[in-house]
Motif scaffolding. Sequence first.
Motif, PDB file in Angstrom:
ATOM      1  N   THR A 124      31.168  36.626  25.871  1.00  0.00           N
ATOM      2  CA  THR A 124      32.348  37.192  26.992  1.00  0.00           C
ATOM      3  C   THR A 124      31.960  37.757  28.331  1.00  0.00           C
ATOM      4  O   THR A 124      32.073  37.939  29.092  1.00  0.00           O
ATOM      5  N   GLY A 125      30.068  38.246  27.458  1.00  0.00           N
ATOM      6  CA  GLY A 125      29.846  39.369  28.583  1.00  0.00           C
ATOM      7  C   GLY A 125      28.115  39.231  29.088  1.00  0.00           C
ATOM      8  O   GLY A 125      28.130  39.380  29.122  1.00  0.00           O
ATOM      9  N   TYR A 180      31.037  45.915  22.362  1.00  0.00           N
ATOM     10  CA  TYR A 180      30.406  46.696  23.852  1.00  0.00           C
ATOM     11  C   TYR A 180      29.334  47.495  23.969  1.00  0.00           C
ATOM     12  O   TYR A 180      29.187  48.485  23.167  1.00  0.00           O
ATOM     13  N   THR A 181      29.127  47.921  25.380  1.00  0.00           N
ATOM     14  CA  THR A 181      28.011  48.404  25.571  1.00  0.00           C
ATOM     15  C   THR A 181      28.826  49.578  26.097  1.00  0.00           C
ATOM     16  O   THR A 181      29.566  49.901  26.927  1.00  0.00           O
ATOM     17  N   ALA A 182      28.417  50.311  25.326  1.00  0.00           N
ATOM     18  CA  ALA A 182      28.972  51.569  26.125  1.00  0.00           C
ATOM     19  C   ALA A 182      29.069  51.885  27.429  1.00  0.00           C
ATOM     20  O   ALA A 182      27.936  51.686  28.155  1.00  0.00           O
ATOM     21  N   THR A 198      33.916  45.257  29.933  1.00  0.00           N
ATOM     22  CA  THR A 198      34.671  44.089  28.796  1.00  0.00           C
ATOM     23  C   THR A 198      33.635  43.872  27.371  1.00  0.00           C
ATOM     24  O   THR A 198      32.536  44.869  27.418  1.00  0.00           O
ATOM     25  N   PRO A 199      33.617  43.495  26.417  1.00  0.00           N
ATOM     26  CA  PRO A 199      33.383  43.401  25.892  1.00  0.00           C
ATOM     27  C   PRO A 199      32.029  42.089  25.230  1.00  0.00           C
ATOM     28  O   PRO A 199      32.360  41.369  26.742  1.00  0.00           O
ATOM     29  N   ARG A 200      31.231  42.610  25.132  1.00  0.00           N
ATOM     30  CA  ARG A 200      29.829  41.735  24.604  1.00  0.00           C
ATOM     31  C   ARG A 200      29.897  41.031  23.649  1.00  0.00           C
ATOM     32  O   ARG A 200      29.813  38.542  23.376  1.00  0.00           O
ATOM     33  N   LEU A 201      31.056  40.729  22.490  1.00  0.00           N
ATOM     34  CA  LEU A 201      31.189  39.494  21.852  1.00  0.00           C
ATOM     35  C   LEU A 201      32.920  40.167  21.008  1.00  0.00           C
ATOM     36  O   LEU A 201      33.284  41.692  21.099  1.00  0.00           O
ATOM     37  N   VAL A 202      33.635  39.258  20.924  1.00  0.00           N
ATOM     38  CA  VAL A 202      34.401  39.427  20.205  1.00  0.00           C
ATOM     39  C   VAL A 202      34.550  38.470  18.965  1.00  0.00           C
ATOM     40  O   VAL A 202      34.009  37.163  18.387  1.00  0.00           O
ATOM     41  N   LEU A 203      34.598  39.414  17.862  1.00  0.00           N
ATOM     42  CA  LEU A 203      35.132  38.527  16.114  1.00  0.00           C
ATOM     43  C   LEU A 203      36.832  38.895  15.709  1.00  0.00           C
ATOM     44  O   LEU A 203      37.185  39.562  15.776  1.00  0.00           O
ATOM     45  N   THR A 254      29.565  50.438  21.326  1.00  0.00           N
ATOM     46  CA  THR A 254      30.702  50.381  20.698  1.00  0.00           C
ATOM     47  C   THR A 254      30.435  49.742  19.927  1.00  0.00           C
ATOM     48  O   THR A 254      31.122  48.388  20.223  1.00  0.00           O
ATOM     49  N   VAL A 255      31.139  49.870  18.651  1.00  0.00           N
ATOM     50  CA  VAL A 255      32.099  48.542  17.837  1.00  0.00           C
ATOM     51  C   VAL A 255      33.283  49.166  17.571  1.00  0.00           C
ATOM     52  O   VAL A 255      33.292  50.678  17.189  1.00  0.00           O
ATOM     53  N   ALA A 256      34.355  48.155  18.239  1.00  0.00           N
ATOM     54  CA  ALA A 256      35.369  48.684  17.929  1.00  0.00           C
ATOM     55  C   ALA A 256      36.497  47.603  17.092  1.00  0.00           C
ATOM     56  O   ALA A 256      36.468  46.468  17.270  1.00  0.00           O
ATOM     57  N   MET A 257      38.140  48.267  16.469  1.00  0.00           N
ATOM     58  CA  MET A 257      38.517  47.805  15.170  1.00  0.00           C
ATOM     59  C   MET A 257      39.736  47.279  15.734  1.00  0.00           C
ATOM     60  O   MET A 257      40.383  48.481  15.697  1.00  0.00           O
TER      61      MET A 257
END
Length: 287
Positions: free
Chosen positions: A16-17, A54-56, A60-65, A85-88
């Motif tokens: 996405t980013g 995300y970039t800290a 806007t996320p760089r990648l979504v799984l 940052t990795v978020a769940m």
Amino acid sequence: MRSSGLITRACTVAFTGGALAVLPGTPGNAAPDDGYVRLAHLSPDTPAVDVYLYTAGKKTPRLVLRHVAYGALSPYQRLGSGSYTVAMRPADAAASTKPVLSTRVRVRGGGAYTVAGVGPYKGIRLDVLDDSAQLPAGRAGLRIIAASLKQPEIGVTASGKRLARDLRLATATPYHVVPARSTPVRVTGRAGARASTTVAMKAGSVHTVLVLDGAKGLRLVDLRDAAQSPRTPRGGVDTGLGGLAAVPPRHSPASPGWSLLWPGLAVLAGAAGLGTLAAVRHRHKTT
């Protein structure tokens, strides 16, 4: 809030980013300050989740799984040095939903890392593992990660040498220096539970063997990690479990050579495109 990142056998991946290249074909494709991050779901009883990178400091996320389930691992993602940052979140939750767990990973130039959701559901966390090692000339590195709930303590031997006696769920051994050759790895648990595999160790290679719950007993998966430090991952780096699709470097995602390693896996590219996916190979044996 700390912990728990992941991916799945049939997941949707959205870039996405901007461009987020996956494993360059040669080390020369990467800038000196680039590093590599891959994400893994190693929590046996945790439901499927969506994972965001995300970039800290960015929203806007760089990648979504999406729809990430137990027993999957992404290819390495090439990132510039810095904090991420990795978020769940629960599967299909809105991106605005407060993360259930999150952690930060500091990417250093030439470094490679695995961010893994580990442990049982009630105690799940995100661990950041360094995937590089200093090795003597002509040798290889081998690490074991315990991710079985059925066998929460295991013993591990490689070529008859004991690497761990009581390795607990959600823990990893350090890299052990081993000869560069085919190495039998054997895992034992309670009540006679056991599993084995053979890892082809090339000089300078660094491998992780995941110990997972299989349909019948334990399942072992051989992953080839980043090359020995200070090198970076190269084309052909193995990632396990078929977590994401792969194509040979000569193909683009739109070409006839584009193939899915797992049925139902969809890859969605943003406007900047995917880049080239490296070959994904895996080996496992269940006993």
